[in-house]
Design a protein around this motif. Structure first.
Motif, PDB file in Angstrom:
ATOM      1  N   GLY A   1      -0.023  46.761  17.926  1.00 49.85           N
ATOM      2  CA  GLY A   1       1.094  46.186  18.660  1.00 49.85           C
ATOM      3  C   GLY A   1       1.514  44.813  18.167  1.00 49.85           C
ATOM      4  O   GLY A   1       2.652  44.392  18.400  1.00 49.85           O
ATOM      5  N   ALA A   2       0.615  44.112  17.472  1.00 47.78           N
ATOM      6  CA  ALA A   2       0.920  42.757  16.996  1.00 47.78           C
ATOM      7  C   ALA A   2       1.389  42.737  15.544  1.00 47.78           C
ATOM      8  O   ALA A   2       1.757  41.668  15.033  1.00 47.78           O
ATOM      9  CB  ALA A   2      -0.318  41.876  17.137  1.00 47.78           C
ATOM     10  N   GLU A   3       1.405  43.885  14.882  1.00 48.88           N
ATOM     11  CA  GLU A   3       1.631  43.863  13.433  1.00 48.88           C
ATOM     12  C   GLU A   3       3.056  43.492  13.040  1.00 48.88           C
ATOM     13  O   GLU A   3       3.256  42.837  12.004  1.00 48.88           O
ATOM     14  CB  GLU A   3       1.236  45.210  12.819  1.00 48.88           C
ATOM     15  CG  GLU A   3      -0.265  45.372  12.723  1.00 48.88           C
ATOM     16  CD  GLU A   3      -0.695  46.377  11.671  1.00 48.88           C
ATOM     17  OE1 GLU A   3      -1.767  46.171  11.068  1.00 48.88           O
ATOM     18  OE2 GLU A   3       0.029  47.371  11.437  1.00 48.88           O
ATOM     19  N   LEU A   4       4.050  43.904  13.796  1.00 43.15           N
ATOM     20  CA  LEU A   4       5.415  43.547  13.389  1.00 43.15           C
ATOM     21  C   LEU A   4       5.610  42.044  13.416  1.00 43.15           C
ATOM     22  O   LEU A   4       6.216  41.468  12.497  1.00 43.15           O
ATOM     23  CB  LEU A   4       6.449  44.236  14.279  1.00 43.15           C
ATOM     24  CG  LEU A   4       7.887  43.985  13.803  1.00 43.15           C
ATOM     25  CD1 LEU A   4       8.186  44.787  12.537  1.00 43.15           C
ATOM     26  CD2 LEU A   4       8.910  44.308  14.881  1.00 43.15           C
ATOM     27  N   ALA A   5       5.102  41.366  14.448  1.00 41.24           N
ATOM     28  CA  ALA A   5       5.217  39.912  14.520  1.00 41.24           C
ATOM     29  C   ALA A   5       4.508  39.263  13.332  1.00 41.24           C
ATOM     30  O   ALA A   5       5.006  38.283  12.756  1.00 41.24           O
ATOM     31  CB  ALA A   5       4.636  39.404  15.837  1.00 41.24           C
TER      32      ALA A   5
ATOM     33  N   GLY B   1       7.400  36.623   6.486  1.00 41.10           N
ATOM     34  CA  GLY B   1       8.704  36.660   5.817  1.00 41.10           C
ATOM     35  C   GLY B   1       8.987  37.989   5.151  1.00 41.10           C
ATOM     36  O   GLY B   1       9.806  38.056   4.224  1.00 41.10           O
ATOM     37  N   CYS B   2       8.329  39.057   5.617  1.00 36.14           N
ATOM     38  CA  CYS B   2       8.446  40.358   4.961  1.00 36.14           C
ATOM     39  C   CYS B   2       9.237  41.374   5.779  1.00 36.14           C
ATOM     40  O   CYS B   2       9.133  42.588   5.523  1.00 36.14           O
ATOM     41  CB  CYS B   2       7.060  40.920   4.655  1.00 36.14           C
ATOM     42  SG  CYS B   2       6.074  39.888   3.549  1.00 36.14           S
ATOM     43  N   LEU B   3       9.999  40.927   6.762  1.00 32.51           N
ATOM     44  CA  LEU B   3      10.863  41.821   7.530  1.00 32.51           C
ATOM     45  C   LEU B   3      12.298  41.533   7.121  1.00 32.51           C
ATOM     46  O   LEU B   3      12.839  40.463   7.416  1.00 32.51           O
ATOM     47  CB  LEU B   3      10.680  41.603   9.029  1.00 32.51           C
ATOM     48  CG  LEU B   3      11.470  42.547   9.932  1.00 32.51           C
ATOM     49  CD1 LEU B   3      11.057  43.997   9.720  1.00 32.51           C
ATOM     50  CD2 LEU B   3      11.307  42.154  11.402  1.00 32.51           C
TER      51      LEU B   3
ATOM     52  N   ALA C   1      17.033  43.172  12.080  1.00 35.31           N
ATOM     53  CA  ALA C   1      16.737  42.798  10.693  1.00 35.31           C
ATOM     54  C   ALA C   1      17.371  43.748   9.695  1.00 35.31           C
ATOM     55  O   ALA C   1      17.408  43.443   8.490  1.00 35.31           O
ATOM     56  CB  ALA C   1      15.226  42.759  10.484  1.00 35.31           C
ATOM     57  N   GLY C   2      17.860  44.892  10.155  1.00 28.69           N
ATOM     58  CA  GLY C   2      18.400  45.893   9.232  1.00 28.69           C
ATOM     59  C   GLY C   2      17.323  46.683   8.534  1.00 28.69           C
ATOM     60  O   GLY C   2      17.591  47.382   7.556  1.00 28.69           O
ATOM     61  N   ALA C   3      16.066  46.576   9.014  1.00 27.02           N
ATOM     62  CA  ALA C   3      14.953  47.327   8.445  1.00 27.02           C
ATOM     63  C   ALA C   3      14.971  48.750   8.976  1.00 27.02           C
ATOM     64  O   ALA C   3      15.871  49.141   9.724  1.00 27.02           O
ATOM     65  CB  ALA C   3      13.636  46.631   8.771  1.00 27.02           C
ATOM     66  N   ALA C   4      13.992  49.559   8.605  1.00 25.75           N
ATOM     67  CA  ALA C   4      13.977  50.958   9.008  1.00 25.75           C
ATOM     68  C   ALA C   4      12.548  51.429   9.205  1.00 25.75           C
ATOM     69  O   ALA C   4      11.592  50.773   8.773  1.00 25.75           O
ATOM     70  CB  ALA C   4      14.679  51.825   7.960  1.00 25.75           C
TER      71      ALA C   4
END
Length: 402
Positions: free
Chosen positions: A188-192, A198-200, A223-226
């Motif tokens: 649950g903490a990995e996206l933060a 700076g990798c998102l 962020a426009g990520a997927a």
């Protein structure tokens, strides 16, 4: 020995092309491995009345070299992929696992690719180092190249380091990482954590994302990520998967199988698992393995049947009803033909004339009990032996059947 000249110029007569947006009855053909939407006589015409033609499917996540490794049996879901990886270490001592990994890697890679092709997948994102075998003209599928990747934030010490690989990846290429593959606080903490590094970014592609919360999904979309969704693998290892709807509505979702060591048999099976989720129509599901996947993986000319696109196709019988359902409800043995680079690669025996006209030598096989013709270059006995349900028909057997 006579070498047959391969020729891919054909007209698909009476064909109906299917996309997530609907169907098209424009004349459809192939020239030099590319799609041509135009009428015109050529040296060979394939009668596809009462058939539907789909773009070759895109598998947005697989590990091609481990599809023959037996899964780890477990009584309860793991809290994360890290716990599964730790438990798997003892599994390496299983003689069946050791035997599977003793097969030469090139053979295992071809097997993973053939597994995909048999189910209509013509392009795969392999989440591991590139291999020279991918460049062989007889490799069964196209493989994503020139992208950046890291394995995961917290191990297992495999693959390029996270920050370094992200910095080295061009922004017009995808950068791929397993992330939030779990239901615990670590996942649950990995996206933060990733964002803090700076990798998102718009070219970031997150694999699994089971542990993403509502705010995390908002952050991914902003962020426009997927995210690549692998529901079979998620349910097998973790006991649940993500809700795909908001990511799909934003155009930020693709579908992947993962390897058979944890995931589904193939992309057709994965589509059926995904179809069990409320809120995703047949057309929505089709977009996850065609247009949306191509955009997210930044592979123009794939996942669509337009002028100049790669001539990769899946042909099925028209079963009536919504066109996309004719593919989603089909098993791999029910696919009439799979085309890659403008050439038939596996098809029902009544397409023998097409193989001959295209200069593609074939061998007779059975796929889940159904007779097929397979491009001879794909019929390496060592590869065929690894695929359950696929068997070559020996000449003596064919003679007895006559």
């Amino acid at each position: 020995m006579t070498v047959m000249r391969r020729r891919s110029d054909v007209d698909l007569c009476g064909s109906v092309a299917v996309s997530p947006e609907g169907v098209s009855r424009l004349p459809l053909g192939m020239r030099a491995g590319r799609v041509v939407v135009a009428a015109g006589a050529t040296s060979y015409r394939v009668d596809l009345r009462d058939h539907l033609v789909f773009p070759g499917l895109i598998n947005a996540h697989d590990h091609l070299h481990i599809n023959g490794v037996p899964p780890l049996r477990h009584a309860a879901p793991f809290p994360s992929s890290y716990a599964w990886i730790e438990a798997f270490q003892a599994h390496f001592a299983d003689p069946a696992v050791a035997a599977a990994l003793a097969v030469p890697k090139a053979v295992r890679l071809r097997h993973g690719a053939l597994k995909n092709l048999l189910a209509g997948t013509t392009f795969v994102a392999h989440h591991d180092p590139a291999d020279a075998v991918f460049d062989a003209p007889d490799f069964p599928v196209g493989v994503l190249r020139g992208f950046g990747w890291s394995y995961a934030l917290a191990g297992p010490g495999y693959g390029p380091p996270v920050s370094e690989s992200f910095a080295a990846c061009a922004t017009d290429r995808p950068w791929v990482i397993h992330l939030a593959e779990g239901t615990d606080d670590v996942a649950g903490a990995e996206l933060a954590r990733l964002d803090a590094l700076g990798c998102l970014a718009p070219h970031t592609v997150l694999i699994h994302g089971v542990g993403l919360g509502t705010d995390d999904v908002d952050r991914v979309i902003a962020a426009g990520a997927a995210v690549v969704w692998c529901p079979s693998s998620n349910r097998a290892l973790l006991g649940r998967t993500l809700d795909p709807r908001r990511l799909h509505e934003a155009g930020r979702l693709a579908l992947g199988t993962d390897s058979r060591v944890s995931g589904s048999r193939d992309l057709l099976e994965e589509l059926r698992v995904a179809a069990s989720r409320d809120g995703l129509t047949a057309s929505s599901l089709l977009s996850l393995v065609t247009t949306d996947a191509a955009r997210i993986l930044r592979t123009p000319g794939r996942g669509e049947l337009v002028d100049g696109a790669h001539a990769d196709m899946v042909i099925v019988e028209d079963r009536g009803g919504p066109a996309a359902r004719s593919l989603l409800n089909a098993s791999r043995a029910e696919l009439r033909a799979v085309v890659r680079g403008g050439l038939p690669r596996i098809a029902d025996p009544d397409f023998a004339g097409w193989f001959a006209a295209a200069g593609v030598e074939t061998v007779a096989v059975t796929l889940d009990g159904r007779p097929k013709l397979l491009d001879r270059t794909l019929a390496d006995p060592a590869v065929l032996a690894l695929e359950p349900g696929l068997a070559r028909v020996e000449a003596r057997s064919r003679q007895r059947a006559c």
